[in-house]
Design a protein around this motif. Sequence first.
Motif, PDB file in Angstrom:
ATOM      1  N   ILE A   1      -4.786   8.562   2.331  1.00  0.00           N
ATOM      2  CA  ILE A   1      -5.130   7.145   2.235  1.00  0.00           C
ATOM      3  C   ILE A   1      -6.561   7.013   1.688  1.00  0.00           C
ATOM      4  O   ILE A   1      -6.857   6.133   0.877  1.00  0.00           O
ATOM      5  CB  ILE A   1      -5.052   6.459   3.623  1.00  0.00           C
ATOM      6  CG1 ILE A   1      -3.671   6.642   4.239  1.00  0.00           C
ATOM      7  CG2 ILE A   1      -5.444   4.998   3.519  1.00  0.00           C
ATOM      8  CD1 ILE A   1      -2.693   5.556   3.986  1.00  0.00           C
TER       9      ILE A   1
ATOM     10  N   GLU B   1       1.065   6.329  -7.070  1.00  0.00           N
ATOM     11  CA  GLU B   1      -0.120   6.983  -7.637  1.00  0.00           C
ATOM     12  C   GLU B   1      -0.066   8.491  -7.441  1.00  0.00           C
ATOM     13  O   GLU B   1      -0.455   9.256  -8.332  1.00  0.00           O
ATOM     14  CB  GLU B   1      -1.390   6.428  -6.985  1.00  0.00           C
ATOM     15  CG  GLU B   1      -1.626   4.955  -7.248  1.00  0.00           C
ATOM     16  CD  GLU B   1      -1.978   4.657  -8.700  1.00  0.00           C
ATOM     17  OE1 GLU B   1      -2.463   5.567  -9.390  1.00  0.00           O
ATOM     18  OE2 GLU B   1      -1.751   3.507  -9.125  1.00  0.00           O
TER      19      GLU B   1
ATOM     20  N   TRP C   1      -5.166  15.245  -6.199  1.00  0.00           N
ATOM     21  CA  TRP C   1      -3.916  14.477  -6.261  1.00  0.00           C
ATOM     22  C   TRP C   1      -2.707  15.390  -6.154  1.00  0.00           C
ATOM     23  O   TRP C   1      -1.725  15.068  -5.477  1.00  0.00           O
ATOM     24  CB  TRP C   1      -3.851  13.660  -7.556  1.00  0.00           C
ATOM     25  CG  TRP C   1      -4.730  12.444  -7.521  1.00  0.00           C
ATOM     26  CD1 TRP C   1      -5.948  12.300  -8.103  1.00  0.00           C
ATOM     27  CD2 TRP C   1      -4.450  11.201  -6.850  1.00  0.00           C
ATOM     28  NE1 TRP C   1      -6.456  11.045  -7.832  1.00  0.00           N
ATOM     29  CE2 TRP C   1      -5.554  10.352  -7.074  1.00  0.00           C
ATOM     30  CE3 TRP C   1      -3.387  10.751  -6.086  1.00  0.00           C
ATOM     31  CZ2 TRP C   1      -5.624   9.062  -6.555  1.00  0.00           C
ATOM     32  CZ3 TRP C   1      -3.453   9.465  -5.574  1.00  0.00           C
ATOM     33  CH2 TRP C   1      -4.558   8.635  -5.803  1.00  0.00           C
TER      34      TRP C   1
ATOM     35  N   SER D   1      -2.352  16.440  -2.692  1.00  0.00           N
ATOM     36  CA  SER D   1      -1.821  15.337  -1.889  1.00  0.00           C
ATOM     37  C   SER D   1      -0.314  15.260  -2.023  1.00  0.00           C
ATOM     38  O   SER D   1       0.397  15.011  -1.051  1.00  0.00           O
ATOM     39  CB  SER D   1      -2.413  14.004  -2.344  1.00  0.00           C
ATOM     40  OG  SER D   1      -3.784  13.987  -2.117  1.00  0.00           O
TER      41      SER D   1
ATOM     42  N   TRP E   1      -6.568   7.656  -2.040  1.00  0.00           N
ATOM     43  CA  TRP E   1      -6.034   6.449  -2.673  1.00  0.00           C
ATOM     44  C   TRP E   1      -7.099   5.349  -2.634  1.00  0.00           C
ATOM     45  O   TRP E   1      -7.276   4.609  -3.591  1.00  0.00           O
ATOM     46  CB  TRP E   1      -4.764   6.022  -1.924  1.00  0.00           C
ATOM     47  CG  TRP E   1      -4.140   4.751  -2.381  1.00  0.00           C
ATOM     48  CD1 TRP E   1      -3.314   4.586  -3.457  1.00  0.00           C
ATOM     49  CD2 TRP E   1      -4.260   3.457  -1.772  1.00  0.00           C
ATOM     50  NE1 TRP E   1      -2.919   3.272  -3.543  1.00  0.00           N
ATOM     51  CE2 TRP E   1      -3.479   2.562  -2.528  1.00  0.00           C
ATOM     52  CE3 TRP E   1      -4.946   2.982  -0.647  1.00  0.00           C
ATOM     53  CZ2 TRP E   1      -3.375   1.213  -2.207  1.00  0.00           C
ATOM     54  CZ3 TRP E   1      -4.835   1.640  -0.335  1.00  0.00           C
ATOM     55  CH2 TRP E   1      -4.060   0.767  -1.107  1.00  0.00           C
TER      56      TRP E   1
ATOM     57  N   SER F   1       2.242   1.816  -3.381  1.00  0.00           N
ATOM     58  CA  SER F   1       1.149   2.152  -4.292  1.00  0.00           C
ATOM     59  C   SER F   1       0.714   3.603  -4.102  1.00  0.00           C
ATOM     60  O   SER F   1       0.516   4.339  -5.072  1.00  0.00           O
ATOM     61  CB  SER F   1      -0.019   1.194  -4.070  1.00  0.00           C
ATOM     62  OG  SER F   1      -1.129   1.612  -4.805  1.00  0.00           O
ATOM     63  N   VAL F   2       0.567   4.016  -2.818  1.00  0.00           N
ATOM     64  CA  VAL F   2       0.172   5.397  -2.535  1.00  0.00           C
ATOM     65  C   VAL F   2       1.197   6.363  -3.127  1.00  0.00           C
ATOM     66  O   VAL F   2       0.840   7.313  -3.841  1.00  0.00           O
ATOM     67  CB  VAL F   2       0.028   5.636  -1.009  1.00  0.00           C
ATOM     68  CG1 VAL F   2      -0.093   7.125  -0.714  1.00  0.00           C
ATOM     69  CG2 VAL F   2      -1.172   4.899  -0.454  1.00  0.00           C
TER      70      VAL F   2
ATOM     71  N   PRO G   1       0.814  -1.229   0.000  1.00  0.00           N
ATOM     72  CA  PRO G   1       0.000   0.000   0.000  1.00  0.00           C
ATOM     73  C   PRO G   1       0.836   1.262   0.000  1.00  0.00           C
ATOM     74  O   PRO G   1       0.548   2.196  -0.752  1.00  0.00           O
ATOM     75  CB  PRO G   1      -0.810  -0.105   1.297  1.00  0.00           C
ATOM     76  CG  PRO G   1      -0.882  -1.548   1.569  1.00  0.00           C
ATOM     77  CD  PRO G   1       0.397  -2.149   1.069  1.00  0.00           C
TER      78      PRO G   1
END
Lengths: 311, 332
Positions: free
Chosen positions: B146, A60, A284, A287, B149, A56-57, A53
């Motif tokens: 999170i 992405e 995104w 983020s 995502w 992946s985070v 994870p």
Amino acid sequence: MTAYNYDANRDEADLLDSAEDIDLEVPLPLVRRFFDRGMTVLAIVLAIAAIIPLFSVLKEIIQRGLSGLSIHVFTSLPAAVGEANVISGFGNAIQGTMVMVSIASLVSIPLGILTAIFLAEFGQAGWLTRSIRFILTVLSGVPSIVVGVFAYALIVLNTIAGYRGFSALAGSVALMVIMLPIVALSTEEALKLVPVPQRLGSSALGGNRFDTTFRIVLPSALAGITTGCLLAVSRAAGETAPLIFTALFSQDWMTSIMDPVASLPVLIYNYASSPFAEQNAMAWTASLVLLVLVLVTNILSRIATRKRAGR
Amino acid sequence: MAKAFDPSLNAGLANDISLEIDLSSTEGEKVWLDKGFTILVGLSALASVAVLFWMSVVVAQQAWPAIQKYGAQFLWSMDWDIGQLLFGALPFIYGTIVTSMIALLIAVPVGIAVALMTSENLLPEWVKSPLAFTVELIAAIPSVIIGLWGIFVFTPVFEPVAMWLYQTFDWLIFFSTPPLGQSVLVAGIILAIMVLPTMAAISREVLLAIPAPLRSASMALGATRWETIFRVMLPTGASGILGAAVLALGRALGETMAVTMVIGNSLQISPSLLDPGTTIAANIALQFPEALDPLHIGALMYLALILFVLTLVVNVAAVFIVQFVSSKGIGG
């Protein structure tokens, strides 16, 4: 490895010779061996699954957030809903996050450090110190949304300076409560690492409590204290739950701490659930900015702690 | 012997010495400074502590109108009608507990596996330290990220898995409804990812604290690595690992953003984990910004109070378990 055939007629020398041929590695019963190998494989698979994870985070966020990154995201206001291909950014959210985290730090860092000094330097190891430490630990475990509810009841529902409603001040109060136990507990740990002889030496030279604390103990523990404060700041910068109904959100630059204000986490939350693709994309990018901010602070402070602890 | 180099042990020792000697000056010009300073730090400590009590009082006070109106019935009522001002907490309590349980069910075994991998000598040091560091780093990611995502990456990836669960196990009540994307199961898995660092880091500390002779003795008796782990290491560290699990539970119960973003927020109580649901924290986050009626605010405060008490009980239990373990010193 020839098989060892029992032969009663062989003499002792023969036996010694052939002893080298015996396979001393007695194999484990198949069940035990399979259990051992199987569990190792299972544990490795689970450990790999645990870090997927995170990667992946990161992947992405870099993939989807980097394309939207430009100077405008730091300097412009969010574009109106539904307007694609115009200059858009979240400068006001970065401003809001910085202002609220700063106000929260201004109160929680001094208060937390003074609390830690009480615990580490003045605490008579009695029930008082123990219970204060216990209550701080419990406070650090209170869900951030409950802290938000507290700030809401305290600030939003009351009239302060002639204004009643959502405000940057309410958000700051919530972040303050979240940061306080982190600063206090980590500072106490840092103070405890300062050797007692240093304090005794200061005292022997005629230093009083105040001098000893501020000239000897605090400078020695400075690296550790900084680490704790940075961790608290990075935690506060990423908090969303206590802000959505205290600071709320704003499309504009912040002009007063008594107005609703935008913040990076709330912007991500709002834009993530938006039906507009350009707002999703902006979430995104935001983020990416927030994560860089938080992770860099976090990793830096961790590396500092490791060096200090000599590991 | 090796323990003498442990900084935490030295710190404990140092603390004990400082207690016996009062370093405050008793004479000279600066006595007032010392006294003032002592009072200042004392007041600061009390102020920090007061925050928790103040919070309890404020939340309870705000919830009071709702407590008076709905009483304990609030806990098992299923209504949530803002127009008619009928409020009940059962769907939220149910969702909170179910998601936390799914999270623990996943995070406990995976967390123990990570703790074993990073404490046993199975892997070389250059793999172990980065692995432990990477898992701990998950805790640093803001929960809203999170959640983002979860919405755009995990939910679509998980959709075929959910479909497969439904098609293969639809006779099981947990997978008895067709998946719609956002679900209690997705929220539980996301929660598991978020509490994993807590579980792994504390279990690792516990396992590393077990004296080496215990495992050597077991290996010398002919036990394999995993026989040693299951019969010696895990039983010895059991209470510490339990403490880690309780702490992880405390985090899971109160986690808000990531869950709110992927659970679907539907006020139903369904035994199927593939159905959307809701949690206490998610409902507070969703409705507070728009709550205007004092009774609606009161009901949300009542929910917050329930969550507060729930996490308080769990966290206090965790602190006691961890303290019990550290005072016992794990195996001497």
